[in-house]
Motif scaffolding. Structure first.
Motif, PDB file in Angstrom:
ATOM      1  N   GLU A 255     -88.718  13.067  -8.751  1.00  0.00           N
ATOM      2  CA  GLU A 255     -90.113  13.450  -9.019  1.00  0.00           C
ATOM      3  C   GLU A 255     -91.027  12.614  -8.138  1.00  0.00           C
ATOM      4  OE1 GLU A 255     -92.296  15.907  -9.784  1.00  0.00           O
ATOM      5  OE2 GLU A 255     -90.971  16.154 -11.533  1.00  0.00           O
TER       6      GLU A 255
ATOM      7  N   LYS B 261     -86.441  19.937 -11.640  1.00  0.00           N
ATOM      8  CA  LYS B 261     -87.026  19.476 -12.905  1.00  0.00           C
ATOM      9  C   LYS B 261     -85.978  19.176 -13.988  1.00  0.00           C
ATOM     10  CE  LYS B 261     -91.224  19.902 -11.220  1.00  0.00           C
ATOM     11  NZ  LYS B 261     -92.105  18.766 -10.977  1.00  0.00           N
TER      12      LYS B 261
ATOM     13  N   ARG C  88     -92.739  23.967 -13.357  1.00  0.00           N
ATOM     14  CA  ARG C  88     -92.068  24.971 -12.544  1.00  0.00           C
ATOM     15  C   ARG C  88     -90.605  24.944 -12.979  1.00  0.00           C
ATOM     16  NH1 ARG C  88     -91.406  23.838  -7.455  1.00  0.00           N
ATOM     17  NH2 ARG C  88     -91.900  21.642  -7.638  1.00  0.00           N
TER      18      ARG C  88
ATOM     19  N   GLY D 141     -95.447  13.563 -10.031  1.00  0.00           N
ATOM     20  CA  GLY D 141     -95.504  14.178 -11.353  1.00  0.00           C
ATOM     21  C   GLY D 141     -96.929  14.083 -11.865  1.00  0.00           C
TER      22      GLY D 141
ATOM     23  N   HIS E  86     -95.665  15.655  -0.485  1.00  0.00           N
ATOM     24  CA  HIS E  86     -95.643  15.775  -1.949  1.00  0.00           C
ATOM     25  C   HIS E  86     -94.226  16.028  -2.428  1.00  0.00           C
ATOM     26  CE1 HIS E  86    -100.086  15.981  -2.327  1.00  0.00           C
ATOM     27  NE2 HIS E  86     -99.963  16.370  -1.067  1.00  0.00           N
TER      28      HIS E  86
HETATM   29  N1  ADQ Z   1     -96.358  27.723 -16.020  1.00  0.00           N
HETATM   30  C1  ADQ Z   1     -97.403  26.944 -15.832  1.00  0.00           C
HETATM   31  N2  ADQ Z   1     -98.607  27.320 -16.292  1.00  0.00           N
HETATM   32  C2  ADQ Z   1     -99.691  26.523 -16.093  1.00  0.00           C
HETATM   33  N3  ADQ Z   1     -99.657  25.342 -15.454  1.00  0.00           N
HETATM   34  C3  ADQ Z   1     -98.482  24.939 -14.985  1.00  0.00           C
HETATM   35  C4  ADQ Z   1     -97.307  25.697 -15.140  1.00  0.00           C
HETATM   36  N4  ADQ Z   1     -96.278  25.037 -14.561  1.00  0.00           N
HETATM   37  C5  ADQ Z   1     -96.787  23.909 -14.065  1.00  0.00           C
HETATM   38  N5  ADQ Z   1     -98.116  23.844 -14.318  1.00  0.00           N
HETATM   39  C6  ADQ Z   1     -99.039  22.803 -13.899  1.00  0.00           C
HETATM   40  O1  ADQ Z   1     -98.806  22.598 -12.501  1.00  0.00           O
HETATM   41  C7  ADQ Z   1     -98.839  21.210 -12.222  1.00  0.00           C
HETATM   42  C8  ADQ Z   1     -97.453  20.788 -11.783  1.00  0.00           C
HETATM   43  O2  ADQ Z   1     -97.464  19.448 -11.452  1.00  0.00           O
HETATM   44  P1  ADQ Z   1     -96.168  18.691 -10.888  1.00  0.00           P
HETATM   45  O3  ADQ Z   1     -96.595  17.326 -10.529  1.00  0.00           O
HETATM   46  O4  ADQ Z   1     -95.040  18.889 -11.824  1.00  0.00           O
HETATM   47  O5  ADQ Z   1     -95.989  19.533  -9.584  1.00  0.00           O
HETATM   48  P2  ADQ Z   1     -94.931  20.067  -8.553  1.00  0.00           P
HETATM   49  O6  ADQ Z   1     -93.550  19.680  -8.863  1.00  0.00           O
HETATM   50  O7  ADQ Z   1     -95.291  21.483  -8.379  1.00  0.00           O
HETATM   51  O8  ADQ Z   1     -95.492  19.291  -7.256  1.00  0.00           O
HETATM   52  C9  ADQ Z   1     -95.151  18.348  -6.275  1.00  0.00           C
HETATM   53  O9  ADQ Z   1     -96.423  17.772  -5.866  1.00  0.00           O
HETATM   54  C10 ADQ Z   1     -97.080  17.078  -6.914  1.00  0.00           C
HETATM   55  C11 ADQ Z   1     -98.433  16.645  -6.371  1.00  0.00           C
HETATM   56  O10 ADQ Z   1     -98.320  15.598  -5.466  1.00  0.00           O
HETATM   57  C12 ADQ Z   1     -96.243  15.904  -7.390  1.00  0.00           C
HETATM   58  O11 ADQ Z   1     -96.898  15.308  -8.499  1.00  0.00           O
HETATM   59  C13 ADQ Z   1     -94.862  16.397  -7.822  1.00  0.00           C
HETATM   60  O12 ADQ Z   1     -94.047  15.280  -8.159  1.00  0.00           O
HETATM   61  C14 ADQ Z   1     -94.222  17.206  -6.707  1.00  0.00           C
HETATM   62  O13 ADQ Z   1     -92.954  17.730  -7.125  1.00  0.00           O
HETATM   63  C15 ADQ Z   1     -99.308  20.516 -13.476  1.00  0.00           C
HETATM   64  O14 ADQ Z   1    -100.714  20.452 -13.465  1.00  0.00           O
HETATM   65  C16 ADQ Z   1     -98.849  21.478 -14.592  1.00  0.00           C
HETATM   66  O15 ADQ Z   1     -99.622  21.371 -15.761  1.00  0.00           O
END
Ligand code: ADQ
Length: 542
Positions: A425, A353, A348, A428, A211
């Motif tokens: 990303e 990001k 995050r 995403g 991921h």
């Molecule tokens: N403060 C907060 N409060 C509530 N909800 C929050 C939050 N911050 C984030 N979220 C939620 O967490 C999720 C984050 O999703 P991302 O795809 O941006 O994930 P991330 O970079 O962690 O994961 C990694 O894995 C994923 C899954 O494969 C890939 O999509 C991504 O590109 C890769 O970086 C989303 O559902 C978002 O709404």
């Protein structure tokens, strides 16, 4: 042969559009129609898959992996795959589940302690195996860090335990009355599992989904013996990575097949700029047809007409509820009333990001009449930057630090645009959620953002990850916003797109089948399963 050739293109992502379309065609095979969605446990099952994860949304989530782990196994079960999930029994997981039954015991190895296996069946029938090892997992905080954000010093043992448990369950050890045909591991925490299988001589095929290759689980070479890694495996052809042990490298090396979470990211990670030092290994896998790209989907709860987190609902034909939500978000973040566009960030707060670019671009966005609603948590340096800019524009930029699911839904659904200037990303999820709610993503053209956003159609992409690029796209957004017909056209187009998990699950199921019957390029030949495997309309007795 057709499928094998397709898979190779699918895997390497070489831009042969004619063949690629055939792969897309594979993904588009419709699921069997059914009038009433069956409960997960009612379905006839075939392949048995153990899904190995360190997060699970609703029980213990730190980011996107949690969403995927909660959604993909369920989507696969709906397609007839017997998927079960194995993960650590963190305190939150035990607190949020009931009826956990201890069904097995696993031995330790070297410094990895033994553990019990708890089994729980969730309301919809999904079975979770929870690893009960209080010395490793009974701690506060999220799956990776303590409450103050500090990483635990024994991460290698915590996730070595997870990896070893997965491999042992696959070998039939532990006393469960069930063993998988295939292991599906995710990210570095599960990545030693294919290696343990190899060292123990167990011919169980494995798939590793990466991921995010930026997180590799790197530990000093001195930890080799503690993890039960044979001395001979501390080599370039093994777990060694620049003099250290790297879980992710080991997984990529020993797994039968690897997968990234979008086709573009699968291509990008074979290059030095995105591969985090693993580009050589990844390019080698791609060359052998052992690297695929399958884009994620989103959870059904992200339907603005029904979303239980939204006090106001809406759909493409009537966006009144969206405007009400925008007002609610403004009030919640103490922003003043405005007729200008509302930009959202739910993320995050980490370097990946690109939010430092937002901090730089923010004064110009505000000068043009925009407002920004930010929800996130993460690195103190990024939080600090965003705090500073929101304090400088109190009435126009609101920052909520924390993890807040209802607020995430409200901000994404209520806003006009979503800012996603990620440096890279893998897939995403937020841009998928946003499009589903008619919120147009403004994103750097990288990874899964390229694969899931139609520039000028459902969002706005920019090429260079710098403030000029971001501001250029924001200026285009202001133009769109000032032409209501164009804004409506784009919103409707975005909302009409489907990012359902069933499409991704179908591609994973196809890949599982190919790995199980030995027709997918893989690190080693695996015995064919004794049961019938259905593939692309072609039934084959295995
Ligand atoms: N403060 C907060 N409060 C509530 N909800 C929050 C939050 N911050 C984030 N979220 C939620 O967490 C999720 C984050 O999703 P991302 O795809 O941006 O994930 P991330 O970079 O962690 O994961 C990694 O894995 C994923 C899954 O494969 C890939 O999509 C991504 O590109 C890769 O970086 C989303 O559902 C978002 O709404």
């Amino acid at each position: 042969m057709w499928v094998r050739a397709s898979l190779r293109v699918f895997a390497s992502g070489l831009g042969n559009r004619a063949i690629w379309a055939r792969v897309e065609g594979l993904a588009a095979i419709p699921a069997l129609p059914c009038l009433r969605p069956p409960s997960l446990s009612e379905k006839r099952t075939s392949m048995r898959v153990l899904f190995v994860t360190s997060e699970f949304a609703g029980l213990a989530k730190a980011g996107g992996l949690g969403d995927v782990s909660a959604a993909l196994p369920r989507a696969l079960i709906r397609q007839g795959v017997d998927v079960r999930v194995v993960m650590p029994a963190y305190p939150d997981v035990l607190a949020r589940t009931s009826g956990v039954e201890v069904v097995g015991e696993l031995p330790g190895r070297a410094e990895i302690p033994s553990c019990s296996i708890g089994r729980v069946r969730l309301e919809d029938g999904l079975v979770l195996y929870l690893l009960i090892a209080p010395s490793l997992y009974d701690r506060p905080g999220n799956p990776y860090c303590g409450p103050g954000g500090e990483e635990w010093p024994d991460q290698d043992l915590r996730f070595g335990r997870l990896s070893l448990a997965a491999a042992d369950i696959a070998r039939g050890i532990g006393g469960l009355n069930w063993a998988p045909d295939l292991l599906h591991v995710n990210d570095w925490p599960g990545s030693l599992a294919p290696a343990y299988l190899h060292w123990d001589g167990a011919p169980v095929p494995s798939l590793l989904t990466a991921h995010n290759v930026a997180h590799q689980g790197v530990f000093p070479a001195s930890r080799r013996a503690a993890l039960g890694i044979p001395e001979s495996a501390f080599a370039m052809e093994g777990v060694e990575f620049y003099g250290n042990i790297a879980f992710l490298k080991a997984g990529l090396f020993y797994a039968s097949h690897a997968c990234a979470v979008s086709q573009t990211y699968a291509r990008e990670i074979t290059t030095p700029a995105f591969g985090g030092g693993l580009h050589g290994l990844l390019a080698g896998l791609a060359g052998q047809g052992r690297l695929s790209g399958i884009v994620n989907g989103i959870d059904e709860s992200w339907d603005p007409a029904r979303d239980p987190y939204l006090p106001y609902h809406f759909q493409a034909e009537d966006l009144h509820g969206k405007r009400m939500l925008a007002e609610l978000v403004r009030t919640s973040l103490c922003l003043e009333h405005s007729e200008g566009p509302l930009f959202a960030i739910v993320s995050r707060l980490v370097h990946q990001k690109g939010l430092d670019l937002v901090a730089e671009a923010a004064p110009e966005i505000v000068r043009r009449g925009g407002q920004i609603a930010i929800l996130g948590m993460g690195q103190p340096s990024v939080e600090h930057l965003l705090h500073r800019v929101s304090r400088a524009h109190r009435d126009q930029i609101g920052l909520l630090v924390g993890f807040n699911e209802p607020m995430a839904h409200r901000i994404v659904a209520g806003s006009d645009f979503l800012l996603m200037p990620s440096r890279f990303e893998p897939c995403g999820l937020t841009q998928l959620q946003a499009q589903h709610c008619g919120t147009l993503p403004i994103a750097h053209a990288t990874g899964g953002l390229v694969d899931t956003i139609e520039d000028g159609g459902t969002g706005l992409l920019f090429e260079e990850a710098n403030v000029e690029g971001l501001l250029g796209a924001c200026h285009r957004a202001f133009e769109v916003f000032s032409h209501p017909a164009e804004l409506l056209r784009m919103r409707r187009r975005a909302m009409a797109r489907t990012f359902s998990w069933s499409r991704s699950a179908e591609q994973y199921r196809e890949l599982y089948s190919l790995l199980l019957d030995g027709s997918a390029p893989s690190s080693q030949p695996h015995p064919r399963p004794k049961r019938l495997v259905r593939r692309s309309g072609l039934d084959r007795a295995a």
